[in-house]
Write a protein that holds these residues in place. Structure first.
Motif, short mmCIF file in Angstrom:
data_model
loop_
_atom_site.label_atom_id
_atom_site.label_comp_id
_atom_site.label_asym_id
_atom_site.label_seq_id
_atom_site.Cartn_x
_atom_site.Cartn_y
_atom_site.Cartn_z
N TRP A 54 0.02 3.06 -6.11
CA TRP A 54 -1.04 2.50 -5.27
C TRP A 54 -2.39 3.18 -5.50
CZ3 TRP A 54 -1.14 -2.08 -3.36
CH2 TRP A 54 0.08 -2.75 -3.17
N VAL A 55 -2.34 4.42 -5.98
CA VAL A 55 -3.59 5.08 -6.39
C VAL A 55 -4.09 4.39 -7.67
CG1 VAL A 55 -4.60 7.24 -7.23
CG2 VAL A 55 -3.01 7.28 -5.30
N GLY A 94 1.98 14.92 1.09
CA GLY A 94 1.01 14.25 1.95
C GLY A 94 0.23 15.20 2.83
N ALA A 101 -4.60 11.63 2.63
CA ALA A 101 -3.92 11.49 1.33
C ALA A 101 -4.57 10.41 0.48
CB ALA A 101 -2.44 11.17 1.55
N PRO A 102 -4.57 10.59 -0.85
CA PRO A 102 -5.11 9.55 -1.73
C PRO A 102 -4.30 8.26 -1.60
CG PRO A 102 -4.61 11.60 -2.94
CD PRO A 102 -4.04 11.74 -1.57
N PRO A 103 -4.90 7.13 -1.92
CA PRO A 103 -6.31 6.89 -2.24
C PRO A 103 -7.16 6.89 -0.97
CG PRO A 103 -5.05 4.84 -2.41
CD PRO A 103 -4.09 5.91 -2.00
N TYR A 120 -5.36 0.86 -6.90
CA TYR A 120 -6.67 0.83 -6.24
C TYR A 120 -7.79 1.03 -7.26
CZ TYR A 120 -10.14 1.44 -2.59
OH TYR A 120 -11.22 1.28 -1.78
N VAL A 152 1.59 10.65 -0.51
CA VAL A 152 0.90 10.81 -1.79
C VAL A 152 0.32 12.23 -1.88
CG1 VAL A 152 -0.89 9.91 -3.31
CG2 VAL A 152 0.30 8.37 -1.74
N ARG A 153 0.56 12.87 -3.02
CA ARG A 153 0.11 14.25 -3.20
C ARG A 153 -1.39 14.33 -3.44
NH1 ARG A 153 4.87 17.38 -4.55
NH2 ARG A 153 6.63 15.95 -4.37
N THR A 155 6.78 4.10 7.12
CA THR A 155 7.57 4.08 5.88
C THR A 155 8.74 5.04 5.98
OG1 THR A 155 5.48 3.78 4.72
CG2 THR A 155 7.42 4.24 3.38
N TYR A 185 -9.05 3.89 0.43
CA TYR A 185 -8.25 2.72 0.81
C TYR A 185 -7.59 2.90 2.19
CZ TYR A 185 -4.74 -0.97 0.69
OH TYR A 185 -3.97 -2.06 1.00
N ARG A 186 -7.44 4.13 2.66
CA ARG A 186 -6.66 4.38 3.88
C ARG A 186 -7.20 3.60 5.08
NH1 ARG A 186 -1.56 6.42 2.98
NH2 ARG A 186 -1.69 7.54 1.02
N GLY A 220 0.82 -1.21 0.00
CA GLY A 220 0.00 0.00 0.00
C GLY A 220 0.85 1.25 0.00
N PRO A 221 0.17 2.41 -0.17
CA PRO A 221 0.89 3.67 -0.36
C PRO A 221 1.53 4.18 0.92
CG PRO A 221 -1.45 4.08 -0.13
CD PRO A 221 -1.30 2.59 -0.15
N CYS A 222 2.52 5.06 0.76
CA CYS A 222 3.07 5.77 1.92
C CYS A 222 2.19 6.97 2.22
CB CYS A 222 4.51 6.21 1.63
SG CYS A 222 4.67 7.55 0.44
N ARG A 255 -6.58 -0.15 4.73
CA ARG A 255 -5.21 -0.54 4.97
C ARG A 255 -4.88 -0.63 6.47
NH1 ARG A 255 0.13 1.03 3.22
NH2 ARG A 255 -0.41 3.08 3.94
#
Lengths: 131, 305
Positions: free
Chosen positions: A69-70, B236, B166-168, A73, A53-54, B109, B171-172, A48-50, B175
């Motif tokens: 990851w965007v 972020g 933050a995107p997505p 998804y 992400v902007r 991370t 999903y946050r 999954g993303p950190c 996760r």
């Protein structure tokens, strides 16, 4: 078989490099990540993303690149993938086995070599409760 | 039972609010530099984050600071990021800190090397945050990742971080489940200026994990300039234009920035699953203590834990 190995590796790379920018990690998880390779993430994140992400969904490290990851998804639902692949999206993927770098993940899949994890990873202790 | 049970874990098991703080980065000086900051924070906070080269800037190490905090009586949360060390070093760091009584371990991370002042550095990311959480859980169970066993395993209290803004976005919360399954028992949330996103996140997480403690982060700044900096430079973190404008155009921007943080804190505390707050203080004045008082917190006599 040993003589065939370089040919299979060459073929796999030849197919996957142009399409997915394959890094030949030797333990492919593309099917479970919406056909988006997590090894192209600058942090090689497989789970999954950190948090960086902007707002526009792009990468912290490479602002011109959409976060993989965007993309993953979105694609896991938008692509016509088998439901069984989608079900694996949120699997906890084990740490990369760096010994497999450069080898064919197709062969590692057939031999199940790509499923081998260190004994501590698979041990039944992560859910261990002492409280 | 461990000789050093996590005080933080005990606090979460009560109905009281829990407050943690980002321990300031330490460079020069000696342990007196750590001690003086501990003395300021001790009456107010249950635990402090011993950060791991935050924003990819080198400072006195996470493990060294965590041990110092432990010895000075302010319970540390040892942060471990995946950016700088491989799986062997991560395990050694956790075990080394645990030897000194450090029990709270938070795996994340980490900002990329390009966020820091040494962008030429090699990035490691041998494991990711979810994997690191499971590795910490493995240590708690008395084994290294390799499977090698050891006795007297430390009763680690394992934490994680998530960015609700933050995107997505959808999903946050999902996760979080992955990290909980890996072994995370509490979450600190990254700085968030979208109250609606924090609210959605907290509600979704709380529905699937009703007892999971969430600590949203509240950041204290002195005016509009640091808000703009965060919005533009810190990946972020997105701050709505009207929020920055409200602070910037106020007759007293510093007071407006304070009131913004206070409103965020009160909103966050009203959300399901939110058991307290985490603070990052860029004011370095009496603002943090003022906020704690405004939130109805009374200082505890020092030396009580």
């Amino acid at each position: 078989m040993p003589k065939l190995l370089p040919i299979i590796e060459f073929l796999e790379h030849g197919v996957k490099k142009p399409i997915w920018d394959c890094k030949m990690c030797g333990q492919c998880v593309l099917h479970s990540t919406g056909m988006t390779c997590p090894m192209t993430c600058p942090k090689t994140l497989r789970n999954g993303p950190c948090g960086g992400v902007r707002e526009d969904g792009h990468c912290e490290v490479k602002p011109e690149m959409p976060c993989i990851w965007v993309k993953a998804y979105e694609r896991k639902d938008s692509l016509p993938l088998p439901q069984s692949w989608r079900n694996h999206y949120n699997d906890l993927r084990p740490p990369v086995d760096n010994q497999l770098k450069g080898t064919s993940s197709w062969l590692n899949l057939i031999t199940k070599r790509d499923q081998q994890t260190p004994a501590g990873w698979s041990a039944e202790n992560a859910t261990h409760e002492s409280q | 039972m461990s000789d050093f049970p996590s005080h933080l874990a005990e606090r979460f098991s009560t109905s009281e609010r829990v407050f943690t703080v980002e321990f300031p980065s330490i460079d020069g000086g000696n342990l007196a530099a750590v001690k003086s900051r501990v003395d300021d924070l001790l009456p107010w906070f249950d635990a402090a984050n011993a950060t791991d080269s935050p924003a990819a800037h080198a400072h006195a190490s996470n493990v060294a600071i965590a041990i110092a905090l432990q010895n000075f009586g302010l319970e540390p949360i040892l942060q471990v990021v995946c950016r700088d060390k491989n799986r062997i070093a991560i395990q050694s760091d956790i075990m080394g800190a645990a030897l000194h009584g450090v029990r709270n371990i938070e795996l994340l991370t980490g900002d990329d090397v390009t966020a820091g002042d040494e962008p030429e550095a090699r990035r490691v990311f041998d494991v990711d945050s979810a994997q690191a959480i499971k590795i910490a859980a493995t240590l708690r169970g008395g084994r290294y990742l390799s499977g090698r066993k050891f006795s007297d395993a430390p009763d680690l209290f394992i934490g994680a971080v998530e960015n609700a803004a933050a995107p997505p976005l959808e999903y946050r919360a999902e996760r979080v489940t992955k990290k909980v399954n890996a072994g995370a028992k509490f979450f600190q949330l990254q700085i968030c200026f979208h109250g609606d996103r924090l609210e959605n996140f907290a509600q979704t997480v709380n529905a699937s994990h009703p007892t999971l403690p969430l600590l949203p982060t509240i950041v204290l700044v002195k005016g509009a300039k640091p808000l703009k900096f965060m919005h533009e430079k810190v990946a972020g973190i997105d701050i709505p234009t009207e929020v920055i404008a409200r602070v910037e155009q106020a007759s007293d921007p510093k007071e407006a920035a304070y009131q913004l943080a206070r409103a965020q804190a009160e909103h966050a505390l009203s959300l399901p699953g939110v058991r307290g707050l985490h603070f990052t203080d860029f004011c370095h004045d009496d603002s943090l203590v003022r906020l704690m008082r405004d939130l109805g917190v009374t200082p505890r006599p020092t030396g009580s834990h």
